[in-house]
Design a protein around this motif. Structure first.
Motif, PDB file in Angstrom:
ATOM      1  N   SER A   1      50.502 -17.624  33.430  1.00  0.00           N
ATOM      2  CA  SER A   1      49.766 -18.055  32.244  1.00  0.00           C
ATOM      3  C   SER A   1      48.304 -18.222  32.614  1.00  0.00           C
ATOM      4  N   ARG A   2      47.458 -18.363  31.595  1.00  0.00           N
ATOM      5  CA  ARG A   2      46.037 -18.593  31.872  1.00  0.00           C
ATOM      6  C   ARG A   2      45.495 -19.594  30.877  1.00  0.00           C
ATOM      7  N   ASP A   3      44.507 -20.345  31.336  1.00  0.00           N
ATOM      8  CA  ASP A   3      43.798 -21.283  30.484  1.00  0.00           C
ATOM      9  C   ASP A   3      42.387 -20.742  30.327  1.00  0.00           C
ATOM     10  N   ASN A   4      42.130 -20.136  29.193  1.00  0.00           N
ATOM     11  CA  ASN A   4      40.850 -19.460  29.002  1.00  0.00           C
ATOM     12  C   ASN A   4      39.640 -20.390  29.093  1.00  0.00           C
ATOM     13  N   PRO A   5      39.662 -21.574  28.493  1.00  0.00           N
ATOM     14  CA  PRO A   5      38.460 -22.425  28.561  1.00  0.00           C
ATOM     15  C   PRO A   5      38.061 -22.814  29.979  1.00  0.00           C
ATOM     16  N   THR A   6      39.037 -22.953  30.866  1.00  0.00           N
ATOM     17  CA  THR A   6      38.723 -23.396  32.232  1.00  0.00           C
ATOM     18  C   THR A   6      38.730 -22.250  33.238  1.00  0.00           C
ATOM     19  N   ASN A   7      39.011 -21.030  32.780  1.00  0.00           N
ATOM     20  CA  ASN A   7      39.044 -19.853  33.671  1.00  0.00           C
ATOM     21  C   ASN A   7      40.046 -20.014  34.807  1.00  0.00           C
ATOM     22  N   ILE A   8      41.221 -20.551  34.516  1.00  0.00           N
ATOM     23  CA  ILE A   8      42.229 -20.747  35.546  1.00  0.00           C
ATOM     24  C   ILE A   8      43.490 -19.965  35.203  1.00  0.00           C
ATOM     25  N   LEU A   9      43.992 -19.262  36.197  1.00  0.00           N
ATOM     26  CA  LEU A   9      45.250 -18.534  36.111  1.00  0.00           C
ATOM     27  C   LEU A   9      46.318 -19.355  36.813  1.00  0.00           C
ATOM     28  N   TYR A  10      47.517 -19.383  36.253  1.00  0.00           N
ATOM     29  CA  TYR A  10      48.605 -20.156  36.841  1.00  0.00           C
ATOM     30  C   TYR A  10      49.813 -19.275  37.138  1.00  0.00           C
ATOM     31  N   LEU A  11      50.606 -19.737  38.090  1.00  0.00           N
ATOM     32  CA  LEU A  11      51.921 -19.148  38.320  1.00  0.00           C
ATOM     33  C   LEU A  11      52.889 -20.311  38.513  1.00  0.00           C
ATOM     34  N   GLN A  12      53.711 -20.554  37.500  1.00  0.00           N
ATOM     35  CA  GLN A  12      54.750 -21.574  37.593  1.00  0.00           C
ATOM     36  C   GLN A  12      55.975 -20.945  38.226  1.00  0.00           C
ATOM     37  N   MET A  13      56.406 -21.510  39.338  1.00  0.00           N
ATOM     38  CA  MET A  13      57.528 -20.957  40.088  1.00  0.00           C
ATOM     39  C   MET A  13      58.664 -21.971  40.101  1.00  0.00           C
ATOM     40  N   ASN A  14      59.763 -21.625  39.491  1.00  0.00           N
ATOM     41  CA  ASN A  14      60.949 -22.478  39.438  1.00  0.00           C
ATOM     42  C   ASN A  14      62.090 -21.846  40.225  1.00  0.00           C
ATOM     43  N   SER A  15      63.065 -22.667  40.544  1.00  0.00           N
ATOM     44  CA  SER A  15      64.262 -22.194  41.253  1.00  0.00           C
ATOM     45  C   SER A  15      63.880 -21.351  42.469  1.00  0.00           C
ATOM     46  N   LEU A  16      62.988 -21.893  43.274  1.00  0.00           N
ATOM     47  CA  LEU A  16      62.484 -21.138  44.418  1.00  0.00           C
ATOM     48  C   LEU A  16      63.584 -20.855  45.437  1.00  0.00           C
ATOM     49  N   LYS A  17      63.463 -19.686  46.050  1.00  0.00           N
ATOM     50  CA  LYS A  17      64.428 -19.233  47.043  1.00  0.00           C
ATOM     51  C   LYS A  17      63.711 -18.984  48.364  1.00  0.00           C
TER      52      LYS A  17
ATOM     53  N   GLN B   1      61.830 -27.082  49.219  1.00  0.00           N
ATOM     54  CA  GLN B   1      63.215 -26.728  49.494  1.00  0.00           C
ATOM     55  C   GLN B   1      63.725 -25.745  48.433  1.00  0.00           C
ATOM     56  N   PRO B   2      64.757 -25.008  48.764  1.00  0.00           N
ATOM     57  CA  PRO B   2      65.338 -24.100  47.758  1.00  0.00           C
ATOM     58  C   PRO B   2      65.701 -24.836  46.484  1.00  0.00           C
ATOM     59  N   GLY B   3      65.376 -24.220  45.351  1.00  0.00           N
ATOM     60  CA  GLY B   3      65.641 -24.838  44.070  1.00  0.00           C
ATOM     61  C   GLY B   3      64.481 -25.641  43.509  1.00  0.00           C
ATOM     62  N   ASP B   4      63.495 -25.937  44.352  1.00  0.00           N
ATOM     63  CA  ASP B   4      62.327 -26.695  43.902  1.00  0.00           C
ATOM     64  C   ASP B   4      61.375 -25.819  43.087  1.00  0.00           C
ATOM     65  N   SER B   5      60.338 -26.458  42.570  1.00  0.00           N
ATOM     66  CA  SER B   5      59.310 -25.765  41.785  1.00  0.00           C
ATOM     67  C   SER B   5      57.936 -25.988  42.388  1.00  0.00           C
ATOM     68  N   LEU B   6      57.043 -25.050  42.147  1.00  0.00           N
ATOM     69  CA  LEU B   6      55.644 -25.162  42.520  1.00  0.00           C
ATOM     70  C   LEU B   6      54.814 -24.498  41.437  1.00  0.00           C
ATOM     71  N   ARG B   7      53.584 -24.953  41.263  1.00  0.00           N
ATOM     72  CA  ARG B   7      52.663 -24.275  40.367  1.00  0.00           C
ATOM     73  C   ARG B   7      51.415 -23.896  41.147  1.00  0.00           C
ATOM     74  N   LEU B   8      51.146 -22.617  41.202  1.00  0.00           N
ATOM     75  CA  LEU B   8      49.942 -22.113  41.836  1.00  0.00           C
ATOM     76  C   LEU B   8      48.832 -21.985  40.801  1.00  0.00           C
ATOM     77  N   SER B   9      47.614 -22.212  41.261  1.00  0.00           N
ATOM     78  CA  SER B   9      46.441 -22.058  40.404  1.00  0.00           C
ATOM     79  C   SER B   9      45.474 -21.072  41.042  1.00  0.00           C
ATOM     80  N   CYS B  10      44.724 -20.393  40.209  1.00  0.00           N
ATOM     81  CA  CYS B  10      43.694 -19.473  40.680  1.00  0.00           C
ATOM     82  C   CYS B  10      42.474 -19.680  39.800  1.00  0.00           C
ATOM     83  N   ALA B  11      41.431 -20.237  40.380  1.00  0.00           N
ATOM     84  CA  ALA B  11      40.205 -20.511  39.639  1.00  0.00           C
ATOM     85  C   ALA B  11      39.256 -19.324  39.776  1.00  0.00           C
ATOM     86  N   ALA B  12      38.829 -18.802  38.628  1.00  0.00           N
ATOM     87  CA  ALA B  12      37.884 -17.684  38.629  1.00  0.00           C
ATOM     88  C   ALA B  12      36.472 -18.224  38.453  1.00  0.00           C
TER      89      ALA B  12
END
Length: 122
Positions: free
Chosen positions: A71-87, A13-24
């Motif tokens: 952001s990225r976590d180098n040891p695990t090769n994961i890229l993140y996108l933290q999304m807040n206040s979604l519209k 819903q609008p205003g919620d948050s999600l975190r996307l991950s991308c594993a390389a």
């Protein structure tokens, strides 16, 4: 061959948050640029955010600045996108991409994930 796999999308819903991950699939030995792009139905793919794998500042589209964090976590090769206040206008398929140049131009990126759907609706 580099493989990128996104996850974490969903319906919120609008205003919620999600975190996307991308594993390389492979640890970057150079210093590539990783980005998030998104594409809404009937629209061009648009830049969201980017970051270099080994240090450096992030870059954001004006439409997400202050709400999204890459952001990225180098040891695990994961890229993140933290999304807040979604519209509702954040609704799109989100893709991660890897390239060599510090650029928001989609055509400059060599490797792409398959995308993950984010839907923001009441």
């Amino acid at each position: 061959q580099v493989q990128l796999v996104e996850s974490g999308g969903g319906s919120v819903q609008p205003g919620d948050s999600l975190r996307l991950s991308c594993a390389a699939s492979a640890r970057p030995f150079s210093n590539p640029v990783f980005s998030w792009f998104r594409q809404a139905p009937g629209k061009e793919r648009e830049f969201v955010a980017l970051i270099r794998w080994h240090g450096g500042s992030a870059l954001y589209a004006d439409s997400v600045k202050g709400r999204f964090t890459i952001s990225r976590d180098n040891p695990t090769n994961i890229l993140y996108l933290q999304m807040n206040s979604l519209k509702p206008e954040d609704t799109a398929v989100y893709y991660c991409a890897r390239g060599s140049d510090y650029t928001s131009v989609a055509s400059a990126y060599e490797y792409w994930g398959q995308g993950t759907q984010v839907t923001v609706a009441s």
